[in-house]
Design an enzyme around this catalytic site. Structure first.
Site, short mmCIF file in Angstrom:
data_model
loop_
_atom_site.label_atom_id
_atom_site.label_comp_id
_atom_site.label_asym_id
_atom_site.label_seq_id
_atom_site.Cartn_x
_atom_site.Cartn_y
_atom_site.Cartn_z
N THR A 25 49.71 -125.36 -30.15
CA THR A 25 49.55 -126.20 -31.35
C THR A 25 50.86 -126.83 -31.79
OG1 THR A 25 47.52 -125.25 -32.22
CG2 THR A 25 49.08 -126.06 -33.84
N THR B 229 60.59 -126.11 -40.78
CA THR B 229 60.99 -124.89 -41.44
C THR B 229 62.49 -124.64 -41.32
OG1 THR B 229 60.77 -122.48 -41.26
CG2 THR B 229 60.34 -123.71 -39.28
N ASP B 230 63.03 -123.84 -42.24
CA ASP B 230 64.45 -123.46 -42.13
C ASP B 230 64.68 -122.46 -41.00
OD1 ASP B 230 63.23 -121.21 -43.26
OD2 ASP B 230 64.58 -121.07 -44.99
N GLU B 231 63.59 -121.86 -40.46
CA GLU B 231 63.76 -120.83 -39.43
C GLU B 231 64.35 -121.38 -38.14
OE1 GLU B 231 60.79 -117.89 -38.88
OE2 GLU B 231 60.21 -117.88 -40.97
N TYR C 234 57.67 -118.37 -32.92
CA TYR C 234 57.28 -119.34 -33.95
C TYR C 234 58.40 -120.36 -34.19
CZ TYR C 234 56.91 -121.36 -38.61
OH TYR C 234 56.92 -122.23 -39.68
N SER C 235 59.61 -119.86 -34.49
CA SER C 235 60.67 -120.81 -34.84
C SER C 235 61.09 -121.65 -33.63
CB SER C 235 61.86 -120.11 -35.49
OG SER C 235 62.33 -119.05 -34.70
N LYS D 56 58.61 -124.44 -33.44
CA LYS D 56 58.87 -125.45 -34.48
C LYS D 56 60.12 -126.27 -34.11
CE LYS D 56 57.00 -126.10 -37.90
NZ LYS D 56 55.80 -126.94 -38.24
P1 NAD Z 1 48.97 -122.14 -42.66
O1 NAD Z 1 48.93 -121.23 -41.47
O2 NAD Z 1 48.53 -121.64 -43.98
O3 NAD Z 1 48.10 -123.44 -42.35
C1 NAD Z 1 48.12 -124.09 -41.10
C2 NAD Z 1 46.88 -124.98 -41.02
O4 NAD Z 1 46.91 -125.68 -39.77
C3 NAD Z 1 45.56 -124.19 -41.06
O5 NAD Z 1 44.68 -124.79 -41.97
C4 NAD Z 1 45.04 -124.29 -39.63
O6 NAD Z 1 43.62 -124.26 -39.54
C5 NAD Z 1 45.60 -125.63 -39.19
N1 NAD Z 1 45.72 -125.73 -37.73
C6 NAD Z 1 46.25 -124.82 -36.88
N2 NAD Z 1 46.17 -125.26 -35.62
C7 NAD Z 1 45.59 -126.50 -35.68
C8 NAD Z 1 45.26 -127.48 -34.70
N3 NAD Z 1 45.50 -127.27 -33.39
N4 NAD Z 1 44.71 -128.65 -35.11
C9 NAD Z 1 44.46 -128.86 -36.44
N5 NAD Z 1 44.74 -127.96 -37.40
C10 NAD Z 1 45.31 -126.80 -37.02
O7 NAD Z 1 50.46 -122.70 -42.71
P2 NAD Z 1 51.34 -123.14 -43.96
O8 NAD Z 1 52.07 -121.97 -44.48
O9 NAD Z 1 50.50 -123.95 -44.86
O10 NAD Z 1 52.40 -124.08 -43.22
C11 NAD Z 1 52.15 -125.47 -43.05
C12 NAD Z 1 53.33 -126.11 -42.34
O11 NAD Z 1 54.51 -125.90 -43.10
C13 NAD Z 1 53.61 -125.51 -40.96
O12 NAD Z 1 53.98 -126.56 -40.09
C14 NAD Z 1 54.77 -124.56 -41.19
O13 NAD Z 1 55.56 -124.43 -40.04
C15 NAD Z 1 55.51 -125.28 -42.30
N6 NAD Z 1 56.30 -124.42 -43.22
C16 NAD Z 1 55.73 -123.35 -43.83
C17 NAD Z 1 56.48 -122.59 -44.74
C18 NAD Z 1 55.89 -121.41 -45.48
O14 NAD Z 1 56.62 -120.70 -46.16
N7 NAD Z 1 54.60 -121.15 -45.39
C19 NAD Z 1 57.80 -122.95 -45.00
C20 NAD Z 1 58.36 -124.05 -44.34
C21 NAD Z 1 57.59 -124.80 -43.46
O1 DAU Z 2 61.32 -119.67 -43.88
C1 DAU Z 2 60.15 -120.40 -43.78
C2 DAU Z 2 59.09 -119.58 -43.09
O2 DAU Z 2 58.66 -118.58 -44.02
C3 DAU Z 2 57.91 -120.41 -42.60
O3 DAU Z 2 58.35 -121.31 -41.62
C4 DAU Z 2 56.81 -119.51 -42.03
O4 DAU Z 2 55.67 -120.28 -41.67
C5 DAU Z 2 56.42 -118.49 -43.09
O5 DAU Z 2 55.45 -117.60 -42.56
C6 DAU Z 2 57.65 -117.72 -43.57
O6 DAU Z 2 58.16 -116.85 -42.53
P1 DAU Z 2 58.68 -115.36 -42.87
O7 DAU Z 2 58.63 -114.57 -41.63
O8 DAU Z 2 59.95 -115.41 -43.63
O9 DAU Z 2 57.51 -114.92 -43.92
P2 DAU Z 2 56.67 -113.58 -44.10
O10 DAU Z 2 55.92 -113.73 -45.37
O11 DAU Z 2 55.92 -113.21 -42.87
O12 DAU Z 2 57.82 -112.50 -44.30
C7 DAU Z 2 58.78 -112.62 -45.34
C8 DAU Z 2 59.74 -111.47 -45.21
O13 DAU Z 2 59.04 -110.25 -45.54
C9 DAU Z 2 60.28 -111.26 -43.81
O14 DAU Z 2 61.62 -110.82 -43.89
C10 DAU Z 2 59.41 -110.14 -43.24
C11 DAU Z 2 59.07 -109.30 -44.46
N1 DAU Z 2 57.76 -108.64 -44.42
C12 DAU Z 2 56.66 -109.40 -44.19
C13 DAU Z 2 55.41 -108.83 -44.16
C14 DAU Z 2 54.18 -109.68 -43.86
C15 DAU Z 2 57.65 -107.29 -44.69
O15 DAU Z 2 58.65 -106.58 -44.93
N2 DAU Z 2 56.41 -106.71 -44.66
C16 DAU Z 2 55.28 -107.42 -44.39
O16 DAU Z 2 54.17 -106.85 -44.35
#
Ligand code: NAD
Ligand code: DAU
Length: 368
Positions: free
Chosen positions: A101, A134-136, A160-161, A164
């Site tokens: 994806t 993402t910042d990752e 993942y990162s 991205k």
């Molecule tokens: P999410 O997992 O909640 O949502 C992702 C969405 O994409 C879902 O609705 C899923 O059904 C859809 N999807 C997945 N594969 C697909 C495909 N092949 N075709 C069409 N749709 C598809 O993710 P999120 O947390 O909302 O993140 C959205 C974007 O922002 C991502 O690109 C992520 O890398 C980026 N991002 C997220 C965070 C965060 O903290 N969550 C921070 C920075 C950047």
């Molecule tokens: O920095 C941006 C990113 O933030 C986005 O690009 C990603 O899509 C988003 O999922 C998020 O990634 P993280 O790995 O930082 O998020 P997560 O919520 O999974 O975890 C946050 C922190 O908490 C991380 O250091 C791992 C820790 N963690 C997470 C879970 C789910 C725990 O300690 N216990 C847990 O059960």
């Protein structure tokens, strides 16, 4: 007036962005595309469905024909690309979907945009492909390192990162090689309404309510820079509206927290709410606070995430100087709003957690 194609629109940030955009841009039309994977929830778009400027399409970004057809037939001039596999832990257990994806899917979208916009010239207005990243991609910081700037070299550490980062490079290459008008934003950790309860904040909150343990990876001192999701939407809007084409913009909250401190904060805030509102003990009898205990009792240190990045922090100077970007929500108010949302949307998260919303999706959106 713009016609948007928003990918990943039924996910956490995508859905927030749909609601934000329809409210803030009353002349624009939105086509919301989502494959409705486990993370996509059609109910997240409930408030938009009746809007005549909105249309939902169940589809996959890897379907090139569909992407070309949507871009041309819906006269799309602004593509905002959120669709992704987004959870680091899942990428460790199964990286393939992330390559499919995040890398292949992004490339299919870029190819479609290049064909419809640049080769066939089907749209007679300025166009833009905005990529949400993402910042990752910048890797991990030590405690005394300066925050990530747009010049920080890429050093992704998880599948993942890395996926991205690959997608960011493809977006950049399509700009430099083919002249595709693009912008990219690299944002820090988001929190707020509609976040799937596999991510730290909703996972911990719902476990507290249900009396389940709170799994803290490693020593709990990993640091993330937290941003309320609507502030991310405002940042993306700023990049789309004022950002230089071909550039990347960091978006962050200037709000670094160690994981354990966040979990303890949520524990305290929830316990206070139970103290103020006796109906919570009736609704959530398994919560420690329902029996006069403390949510912190549930904290359990567990084996660390493999390759766990220690610290992320964003330097958003470019966005501030060029776009006037400034997050509006403080962490104190944002986290309270988030608690309010989950406490008033119990049906939403119960359906997400017991999977019943998926049965609904399968009935209404069967493939083929
Ligand atoms: P999410 O997992 O909640 O949502 C992702 C969405 O994409 C879902 O609705 C899923 O059904 C859809 N999807 C997945 N594969 C697909 C495909 N092949 N075709 C069409 N749709 C598809 O993710 P999120 O947390 O909302 O993140 C959205 C974007 O922002 C991502 O690109 C992520 O890398 C980026 N991002 C997220 C965070 C965060 O903290 N969550 C921070 C920075 C950047
Ligand atoms: O920095 C941006 C990113 O933030 C986005 O690009 C990603 O899509 C988003 O999922 C998020 O990634 P993280 O790995 O930082 O998020 P997560 O919520 O999974 O975890 C946050 C922190 O908490 C991380 O250091 C791992 C820790 N963690 C997470 C879970 C789910 C725990 O300690 N216990 C847990 O059960």
């Amino acid at each position: 007036m713009a016609n948007l194609l928003i990918t990943g629109a039924a996910g956490f940030i995508g859905a927030n962005f749909v609601h934000y955009w329809l409210a803030r841009h009353p002349a624009d039309r939105v086509v919301a595309l989502d494959a409705l994977t486990y993370a996509g929830n059609i109910n997240n778009l409930d408030g938009a469905m009746a809007n005549e400027r909105f249309r939902f399409v169940h589809g996959d970004i890897r379907d090139g024909e569909l992407m070309e057809q949507l871009l041309a037939d819906a006269d799309i001039d602004l593509l905002v690309h959120f669709a992704a596999e987004s959870h680091v832990d899942r990428s460790i257990h199964g990286p393939e979907a992330f390559i499919d994806t995040n890398v292949v899917g992004t490339h299919v979208l870029l190819q479609a945009a290049r064909k419809v916009w640049l080769e066939e010239k089907r749209i007679d207005r300025p166009v833009l492909f905005h990529h949400v990243s993402t910042d990752e991609v910048y890797g991990s910081l030590a405690s005394d390192d300066p925050p990530f700037t747009e010049q920080t070299p890429y050093a992704p550490n998880s599948p993942y990162s890395a996926s991205k980062a690959a997608s960011d490079h493809l977006v950049r290459a399509y700009h430099h090689t083919y002249g595709l008008p693009v912008t990219t934003s690299n944002c820090s950790n988001n929190y707020g309404p509609y976040q799937f309860p596999e991510k730290l904040i909703p996972l911990m909150l719902l476990n507290m309510l249900e009396g389940r343990s709170l799994p803290i990876y490693g020593d709990g001192r990993n640091i993330r820079d937290w941003l309320y999701v609507e502030d991310h939407c405002v940042g993306i809007d700023g990049v789309i509206t004022h950002g230089r084409r071909g550039e990347t913009y960091n978006i962050g909250g200037n709000n670094e927290w160690a994981n354990i401190d966040i979990v303890q904060l949520i524990c305290r805030l929830l316990d206070q709410r139970f103290g103020r509102d006796p109906s919570l003990a009736e609704r959530f009898p398994a919560a420690p606070a329902a029996g006069g205990g403390r949510s912190e009792e549930l904290i359990t240190y567990v084996t660390d995430r493999p390759g766990h990045d220690r610290r992320y922090a964003i330097d958003a100077t470019r966005a501030r100087n060029e776009l006037g970007y400034q997050p509006a929500e403080s962490f104190e108010t944002g986290i309270e709003k988030t608690l309010d949302w989950y406490l008033t949307h119990e049906a939403w998260w119960r359906a997400v957690m017991d999977g019943s919303y998926r049965e609904w999706v399968e009935r209404h959106y069967a493939q083929g």
